[in-house]
Scaffold this motif. Sequence first.
Motif, PDB file in Angstrom:
ATOM      1  N   PHE A  30       0.843  -1.211   0.000  1.00 34.92           N
ATOM      2  CA  PHE A  30       0.000   0.000   0.000  1.00 34.92           C
ATOM      3  C   PHE A  30       0.871   1.250   0.000  1.00 34.92           C
ATOM      4  O   PHE A  30       0.604   2.212  -0.722  1.00 34.92           O
ATOM      5  CB  PHE A  30      -0.934  -0.011   1.216  1.00 34.92           C
ATOM      6  CG  PHE A  30      -1.730  -1.280   1.323  1.00 34.92           C
ATOM      7  CD1 PHE A  30      -2.593  -1.660   0.307  1.00 34.92           C
ATOM      8  CD2 PHE A  30      -1.600  -2.114   2.422  1.00 34.92           C
ATOM      9  CE1 PHE A  30      -3.320  -2.831   0.391  1.00 34.92           C
ATOM     10  CE2 PHE A  30      -2.318  -3.294   2.516  1.00 34.92           C
ATOM     11  CZ  PHE A  30      -3.180  -3.656   1.503  1.00 34.92           C
TER      12      PHE A  30
ATOM     13  N   SER B 219      -4.967   2.640  -5.639  1.00 33.37           N
ATOM     14  CA  SER B 219      -4.249   1.513  -5.017  1.00 33.37           C
ATOM     15  C   SER B 219      -4.647   1.382  -3.549  1.00 33.37           C
ATOM     16  O   SER B 219      -5.577   0.623  -3.236  1.00 33.37           O
ATOM     17  CB  SER B 219      -2.745   1.681  -5.201  1.00 33.37           C
ATOM     18  OG  SER B 219      -2.248   2.822  -4.529  1.00 33.37           O
ATOM     19  N   GLN B 220      -3.981   2.112  -2.665  1.00 35.92           N
ATOM     20  CA  GLN B 220      -4.278   2.015  -1.228  1.00 35.92           C
ATOM     21  C   GLN B 220      -5.750   2.341  -0.983  1.00 35.92           C
ATOM     22  O   GLN B 220      -6.290   3.261  -1.606  1.00 35.92           O
ATOM     23  CB  GLN B 220      -3.387   3.026  -0.504  1.00 35.92           C
ATOM     24  CG  GLN B 220      -3.274   2.831   0.974  1.00 35.92           C
ATOM     25  CD  GLN B 220      -2.280   3.823   1.582  1.00 35.92           C
ATOM     26  OE1 GLN B 220      -1.961   4.849   0.970  1.00 35.92           O
ATOM     27  NE2 GLN B 220      -1.808   3.522   2.764  1.00 35.92           N
ATOM     28  N   GLY B 221      -6.375   1.594  -0.055  1.00 32.55           N
ATOM     29  CA  GLY B 221      -7.807   1.767   0.141  1.00 32.55           C
ATOM     30  C   GLY B 221      -8.158   2.927   1.060  1.00 32.55           C
ATOM     31  O   GLY B 221      -8.147   2.780   2.275  1.00 32.55           O
TER      32      GLY B 221
ATOM     33  N   TYR C 137      -5.222  -9.871   4.138  1.00 30.57           N
ATOM     34  CA  TYR C 137      -4.798  -8.522   4.508  1.00 30.57           C
ATOM     35  C   TYR C 137      -3.440  -8.615   5.203  1.00 30.57           C
ATOM     36  O   TYR C 137      -3.194  -9.551   5.971  1.00 30.57           O
ATOM     37  CB  TYR C 137      -5.859  -7.861   5.400  1.00 30.57           C
ATOM     38  CG  TYR C 137      -5.522  -6.425   5.667  1.00 30.57           C
ATOM     39  CD1 TYR C 137      -5.384  -5.539   4.609  1.00 30.57           C
ATOM     40  CD2 TYR C 137      -5.286  -5.970   6.956  1.00 30.57           C
ATOM     41  CE1 TYR C 137      -5.010  -4.225   4.833  1.00 30.57           C
ATOM     42  CE2 TYR C 137      -4.931  -4.661   7.187  1.00 30.57           C
ATOM     43  CZ  TYR C 137      -4.796  -3.795   6.119  1.00 30.57           C
ATOM     44  OH  TYR C 137      -4.422  -2.503   6.334  1.00 30.57           O
TER      45      TYR C 137
ATOM     46  N   ASN D  21     -11.037  -8.253   1.776  1.00 28.04           N
ATOM     47  CA  ASN D  21      -9.990  -7.475   1.127  1.00 28.04           C
ATOM     48  C   ASN D  21      -8.830  -8.432   0.859  1.00 28.04           C
ATOM     49  O   ASN D  21      -8.384  -9.088   1.794  1.00 28.04           O
ATOM     50  CB  ASN D  21      -9.526  -6.357   2.079  1.00 28.04           C
ATOM     51  CG  ASN D  21      -8.425  -5.500   1.496  1.00 28.04           C
ATOM     52  OD1 ASN D  21      -8.132  -5.569   0.313  1.00 28.04           O
ATOM     53  ND2 ASN D  21      -7.814  -4.677   2.336  1.00 28.04           N
TER      54      ASN D  21
ATOM     55  N   TYR E 296     -15.330  -4.094   6.685  1.00 27.97           N
ATOM     56  CA  TYR E 296     -16.163  -3.640   5.553  1.00 27.97           C
ATOM     57  C   TYR E 296     -17.628  -4.052   5.716  1.00 27.97           C
ATOM     58  O   TYR E 296     -18.348  -4.185   4.719  1.00 27.97           O
ATOM     59  CB  TYR E 296     -15.596  -4.185   4.232  1.00 27.97           C
ATOM     60  CG  TYR E 296     -14.191  -3.685   3.972  1.00 27.97           C
ATOM     61  CD1 TYR E 296     -13.964  -2.378   3.550  1.00 27.97           C
ATOM     62  CD2 TYR E 296     -13.088  -4.502   4.196  1.00 27.97           C
ATOM     63  CE1 TYR E 296     -12.672  -1.903   3.344  1.00 27.97           C
ATOM     64  CE2 TYR E 296     -11.795  -4.039   3.983  1.00 27.97           C
ATOM     65  CZ  TYR E 296     -11.600  -2.739   3.566  1.00 27.97           C
ATOM     66  OH  TYR E 296     -10.323  -2.262   3.360  1.00 27.97           O
TER      67      TYR E 296
ATOM     68  N   LYS F 124     -12.794   3.080   8.032  1.00 24.97           N
ATOM     69  CA  LYS F 124     -13.349   2.512   6.802  1.00 24.97           C
ATOM     70  C   LYS F 124     -14.814   2.897   6.655  1.00 24.97           C
ATOM     71  O   LYS F 124     -15.299   3.190   5.573  1.00 24.97           O
ATOM     72  CB  LYS F 124     -13.266   0.977   6.856  1.00 24.97           C
ATOM     73  CG  LYS F 124     -11.879   0.451   6.742  1.00 24.97           C
ATOM     74  CD  LYS F 124     -11.413   0.504   5.301  1.00 24.97           C
ATOM     75  CE  LYS F 124      -9.910   0.574   5.268  1.00 24.97           C
ATOM     76  NZ  LYS F 124      -9.321   0.675   3.963  1.00 24.97           N
TER      77      LYS F 124
ATOM     78  N   PHE G 175     -13.383  -2.359  -3.104  1.00 29.03           N
ATOM     79  CA  PHE G 175     -12.375  -2.782  -4.074  1.00 29.03           C
ATOM     80  C   PHE G 175     -13.004  -3.591  -5.186  1.00 29.03           C
ATOM     81  O   PHE G 175     -13.924  -4.371  -4.944  1.00 29.03           O
ATOM     82  CB  PHE G 175     -11.308  -3.641  -3.387  1.00 29.03           C
ATOM     83  CG  PHE G 175     -10.642  -2.942  -2.236  1.00 29.03           C
ATOM     84  CD1 PHE G 175      -9.909  -1.779  -2.442  1.00 29.03           C
ATOM     85  CD2 PHE G 175     -10.759  -3.434  -0.937  1.00 29.03           C
ATOM     86  CE1 PHE G 175      -9.308  -1.117  -1.374  1.00 29.03           C
ATOM     87  CE2 PHE G 175     -10.162  -2.783   0.128  1.00 29.03           C
ATOM     88  CZ  PHE G 175      -9.433  -1.620  -0.091  1.00 29.03           C
TER      89      PHE G 175
ATOM     90  N   ARG H  81      -6.198  -5.000  -8.067  1.00 30.69           N
ATOM     91  CA  ARG H  81      -7.288  -4.475  -7.240  1.00 30.69           C
ATOM     92  C   ARG H  81      -7.355  -2.954  -7.382  1.00 30.69           C
ATOM     93  O   ARG H  81      -6.342  -2.275  -7.234  1.00 30.69           O
ATOM     94  CB  ARG H  81      -7.012  -4.844  -5.776  1.00 30.69           C
ATOM     95  CG  ARG H  81      -8.151  -4.531  -4.829  1.00 30.69           C
ATOM     96  CD  ARG H  81      -7.681  -4.468  -3.383  1.00 30.69           C
ATOM     97  NE  ARG H  81      -7.075  -3.186  -3.074  1.00 30.69           N
ATOM     98  CZ  ARG H  81      -6.659  -2.812  -1.856  1.00 30.69           C
ATOM     99  NH1 ARG H  81      -6.752  -3.651  -0.834  1.00 30.69           N
ATOM    100  NH2 ARG H  81      -6.129  -1.617  -1.653  1.00 30.69           N
TER     101      ARG H  81
HETATM  102  N1  GLN Z   1      -6.604  -1.230   4.164  1.00 30.42           N
HETATM  103  C1  GLN Z   1      -6.001  -0.457   3.135  1.00 30.42           C
HETATM  104  C2  GLN Z   1      -5.978  -1.241   1.836  1.00 30.42           C
HETATM  105  O1  GLN Z   1      -6.280  -2.390   1.809  1.00 30.42           O
HETATM  106  C3  GLN Z   1      -4.586  -0.015   3.400  1.00 30.42           C
HETATM  107  C4  GLN Z   1      -4.212   0.350   4.765  1.00 30.42           C
HETATM  108  C5  GLN Z   1      -2.717   0.482   4.817  1.00 30.42           C
HETATM  109  O2  GLN Z   1      -2.134   1.186   4.003  1.00 30.42           O
HETATM  110  N2  GLN Z   1      -2.105  -0.205   5.702  1.00 30.42           N
HETATM  111  O3  GLN Z   1      -5.614  -0.700   0.853  1.00 30.42           O
END
Ligand code: GLN
Length: 380
Positions: free
Chosen positions: A15, A31-33, A120, A169, A200, A231, A315, A360
């Motif tokens: 990320f 990219s990063q969520g 994750y 995720n 989520y 989130k 995502f 993703r």
């Molecule tokens: N949860 C976020 C993702 O999946 C990222 C969080 C992080 O950068 N650690 O993109």
Amino acid sequence: MQITPKLNNIETSIFSVMSALANAHDAINLSQGFPNFKSDQKLIDGVSRAMNSGYNQYAPMAGSLELRKAISKKFDILYNSSYHPETEITVTAGATQAIFTIISTFVKPNDEVIIFKPAYDCYEPAIKLNGGEPISIALEAPNYLIDWNLVEHSINNQTKMIIVNTPHNPTGTVMSEHDMLKLQELTNETDIIILSDEVYEHIIFDAEQHQSICKFQNLKERSFITASFGKTFHNTGWKIGYCCAPKDLMEAYRNVHQFNVFSVHHPSQKAFTDYLKDSSHYLNLPDFFQEKRDTFLSLIKDSRFKFTPSKGTYFQVLAYSDITTMNDVEFAKQLTTKNGIASIPLSVFYDNKQDHNVLRFCFAKTNETLKQAADILNRI
Ligand code: GLN
Ligand code: PMP
């Protein structure tokens, strides 16, 4: 000098890598969520009001009781399930800290913890730091379903914990009621702790129902749920979340939590307490995010990327095998540096860097950003 750290060969999180690359190349960052729209002004005002009215010293160790009451009420409204605010809910510095502390509370050297890959990225290091052994079970593209036969064969008397994550995720899949019943059946009458990562829970689409672990009484008795206000309410930078578990498990958790973090940002806790009073703030979230998913997918429907619509999370996984045979890490980097759009390759979340040629993309973005992203994807 020979100083040996406990965690070796750790790469910088994908990320951080992809967000940095996106910034360096001025690429659209899917990219990063994290959302690129603002959190509700009511919440922002709530935090500053709390700061101005004295919520500036340590919160109680387990979190503000008023907030824990509000969380308890949310469980009642959503799942008809009760967690006692005093003894069964703890406010945390995001889900990441809750996950780390839960694992540290229970996992000892040689304990096995079953995780599903792609997973994750914070689960495995926490298990290893505590001397535990992650036992990976792969979820295979394109459906990423859990193979319960493999789970059954992986459970033995060293199995201390199973970590599940729904909505998932990075794949955007959700666990069904059947999945939960299988998990219940396989762990029934064992002392296996379930860590259910439900960050989520409010981002779920179409006719899917979130199968919270708390809906399954026999599982609930041995489970922790982790959740993230970051989130849920579009403020990942505030790092506030919570975890819930039956009293005995939560008592053990708090013994570690009090020395790990003690307590977390007080003004945000006050703001979330007030915000949760209006249940529409979370009941409307599935529709809000479904509109984002549908917008994104309809904009790229004629592109050369193939997809099964995400069932949950913000995502979307896109398959690119009609475009190139490049590996996913290289392709993600090329898309960022040459085409101006950043995504996350899924292979990094597998043990053996299994590459299904999928990336993703995070669609928690303004419609304008989604449109710009789609314009790029449609030209590839
Ligand atoms: N949860 C976020 C993702 O999946 C990222 C969080 C992080 O950068 N650690 O993109
Ligand atoms: N679990 C999953 C599946 C996630 O995607 C994330 C990232 N938000 C977390 C846990 C961590 O959540 P937080 O940002 O609240 O620490």
